[in-house]
Design an enzyme around this catalytic site. Sequence first.
Site, PDB file in Angstrom:
ATOM      1  N   ARG A   1     -13.220  15.487  40.609  1.00 35.85           N
ATOM      2  CA  ARG A   1     -14.248  15.261  39.580  1.00 35.85           C
ATOM      3  C   ARG A   1     -14.328  13.825  39.101  1.00 35.85           C
ATOM      4  O   ARG A   1     -15.233  13.485  38.354  1.00 35.85           O
ATOM      5  CB  ARG A   1     -13.995  16.226  38.430  1.00 35.85           C
ATOM      6  CG  ARG A   1     -14.369  17.632  38.848  1.00 35.85           C
ATOM      7  CD  ARG A   1     -13.801  18.656  37.932  1.00 35.85           C
ATOM      8  NE  ARG A   1     -14.441  18.623  36.647  1.00 35.85           N
ATOM      9  CZ  ARG A   1     -14.116  19.438  35.669  1.00 35.85           C
ATOM     10  NH1 ARG A   1     -13.152  20.321  35.827  1.00 35.85           N
ATOM     11  NH2 ARG A   1     -14.730  19.362  34.532  1.00 35.85           N
TER      12      ARG A   1
ATOM     13  N   LYS B   1      -1.306   9.589  28.441  1.00 37.47           N
ATOM     14  CA  LYS B   1      -1.703  10.348  29.627  1.00 37.47           C
ATOM     15  C   LYS B   1      -1.870   9.441  30.834  1.00 37.47           C
ATOM     16  O   LYS B   1      -2.351   9.881  31.872  1.00 37.47           O
ATOM     17  CB  LYS B   1      -3.012  11.106  29.361  1.00 37.47           C
ATOM     18  CG  LYS B   1      -2.880  12.220  28.338  1.00 37.47           C
ATOM     19  CD  LYS B   1      -4.226  12.886  28.102  1.00 37.47           C
ATOM     20  CE  LYS B   1      -4.188  13.729  26.841  1.00 37.47           C
ATOM     21  NZ  LYS B   1      -5.534  14.197  26.462  1.00 37.47           N
TER      22      LYS B   1
ATOM     23  N   PRO C   1      -3.831  17.524  33.421  1.00 37.35           N
ATOM     24  CA  PRO C   1      -2.668  16.706  33.100  1.00 37.35           C
ATOM     25  C   PRO C   1      -2.677  16.188  31.665  1.00 37.35           C
ATOM     26  O   PRO C   1      -3.538  15.401  31.280  1.00 37.35           O
ATOM     27  CB  PRO C   1      -2.762  15.544  34.095  1.00 37.35           C
ATOM     28  CG  PRO C   1      -3.772  15.948  35.106  1.00 37.35           C
ATOM     29  CD  PRO C   1      -4.677  16.886  34.419  1.00 37.35           C
ATOM     30  N   GLU C   2      -1.725  16.645  30.897  1.00 32.32           N
ATOM     31  CA  GLU C   2      -1.462  16.074  29.579  1.00 32.32           C
ATOM     32  C   GLU C   2      -0.068  15.445  29.666  1.00 32.32           C
ATOM     33  O   GLU C   2       0.454  15.281  30.760  1.00 32.32           O
ATOM     34  CB  GLU C   2      -1.488  17.166  28.496  1.00 32.32           C
ATOM     35  CG  GLU C   2      -2.797  17.943  28.459  1.00 32.32           C
ATOM     36  CD  GLU C   2      -2.816  19.002  27.365  1.00 32.32           C
ATOM     37  OE1 GLU C   2      -2.063  18.881  26.395  1.00 32.32           O
ATOM     38  OE2 GLU C   2      -3.601  19.953  27.488  1.00 32.32           O
TER      39      GLU C   2
ATOM     40  N   HIS D   1     -11.916  14.371  48.864  1.00 39.12           N
ATOM     41  CA  HIS D   1     -11.928  13.625  47.600  1.00 39.12           C
ATOM     42  C   HIS D   1     -10.786  12.625  47.482  1.00 39.12           C
ATOM     43  O   HIS D   1     -10.349  12.297  46.390  1.00 39.12           O
ATOM     44  CB  HIS D   1     -11.907  14.562  46.384  1.00 39.12           C
ATOM     45  CG  HIS D   1     -13.013  15.563  46.392  1.00 39.12           C
ATOM     46  ND1 HIS D   1     -14.342  15.207  46.394  1.00 39.12           N
ATOM     47  CD2 HIS D   1     -12.994  16.927  46.420  1.00 39.12           C
ATOM     48  CE1 HIS D   1     -15.090  16.305  46.421  1.00 39.12           C
ATOM     49  NE2 HIS D   1     -14.298  17.363  46.442  1.00 39.12           N
TER      50      HIS D   1
ATOM     51  N   ARG E   1     -13.938  21.015  21.407  1.00 47.31           N
ATOM     52  CA  ARG E   1     -13.046  21.592  22.400  1.00 47.31           C
ATOM     53  C   ARG E   1     -12.717  23.032  22.045  1.00 47.31           C
ATOM     54  O   ARG E   1     -12.622  23.387  20.877  1.00 47.31           O
ATOM     55  CB  ARG E   1     -11.734  20.800  22.479  1.00 47.31           C
ATOM     56  CG  ARG E   1     -11.881  19.385  22.960  1.00 47.31           C
ATOM     57  CD  ARG E   1     -12.076  19.324  24.470  1.00 47.31           C
ATOM     58  NE  ARG E   1     -12.438  17.996  24.909  1.00 47.31           N
ATOM     59  CZ  ARG E   1     -13.656  17.653  25.322  1.00 47.31           C
ATOM     60  NH1 ARG E   1     -14.631  18.532  25.352  1.00 47.31           N
ATOM     61  NH2 ARG E   1     -13.905  16.434  25.710  1.00 47.31           N
TER      62      ARG E   1
END
Length: 316
Positions: free
Chosen positions: A131, A57, A2-3, A112, A279
Amino acid sequence: MPELPEVETVARGLQSAVAGRRILTVTLRKTDFIDDPAALERELPGRHIVRVERFGKFMLLQLAAATTGPASAYELAENSQPIEPSAEALLVHLGMTGHLAPHFAEQPLAKHTHVTFVLDDGRELRYVDARRFGRMAYLSGAALATELERFGADPLLVTREEFAKRVHASRSRIKALLLDQTVLRGVGNIYADEALWKARIHPAKIGARLAPAELETLRKELRKILLKAIELRGSSISDFVDARGIPGDYQQHHKVYGREGEKCFRCGTKIRRIIVAGRSSHFCPHCQPAPRGVSNARRHSGRKTKRNRPRATSKR
DNA sequence: CTCGATCCCTGGACGC
DNA sequence: TGCGTCCAGGGATCGA
């Protein structure tokens, strides 16, 4: 991952799905991504979700005390006031794998699922994040204002002058600047690479050395790309889905991201991937020529055998 | 001030 | 099929 466009997509979905609802109860499971878990349990029950909007974000679930009564969705749609410093909100960052979506109570809990908000219409707003790179925080008043002030300009709203000022204020490489949330809020790895390709700028170029015209091209292309991606409800890489569980379509439009070794759509040169600012950075070595001091020569990564770190067992 | 390195975390891809 | 290894990356943090 997600950006900005993905978060915008989820926020819009939640705005139409849960704005106006009241939170009855909060159930927490794993909490290591929550700033102050006790504050959520203490403050949220009884509060209304007034409005859901994106901030960089983050998603901001704007809250109000129960005494104001439930606002109608129609009324809320009319209200486009920005969040006030005195407001209170739940901040939700989806990290890499976060999902926040309403479910019917009888639907089984996904693996999760770490947070459940039971709503006054019987549904549940559930936060699922394998995560746990995400973040959740209840903030109000000055603490909320301080938190939001840390972030840079919204890339959809930033002016030519402000963008130039922010980029020229640092000697960092342009890729690092685009990813730096205190410079611009909301840009991540995919859209940074896409915008740099469109603007024909090498990711390792020093931001301060970009000509005003280059910078303005970058700002405009970034904005166009983000708007187009919002229109297509984001890029579904890995398992991104919106608040209704529907994936986005922008990944079909990626020009460089995830296309290492494939041909550049402009010139046919093979897309390369290098590490900039820690990155993966995808670019065309022909369309985006390397600045002085940065070699475009193919240095096949000698697959560094790093780490064998003992698992730091920090369960909670 | 800026950098790389390291850590967090799990699922998925891949090699054998 | 199963196991080990690597990799994805946003953000915090630390030392160079």
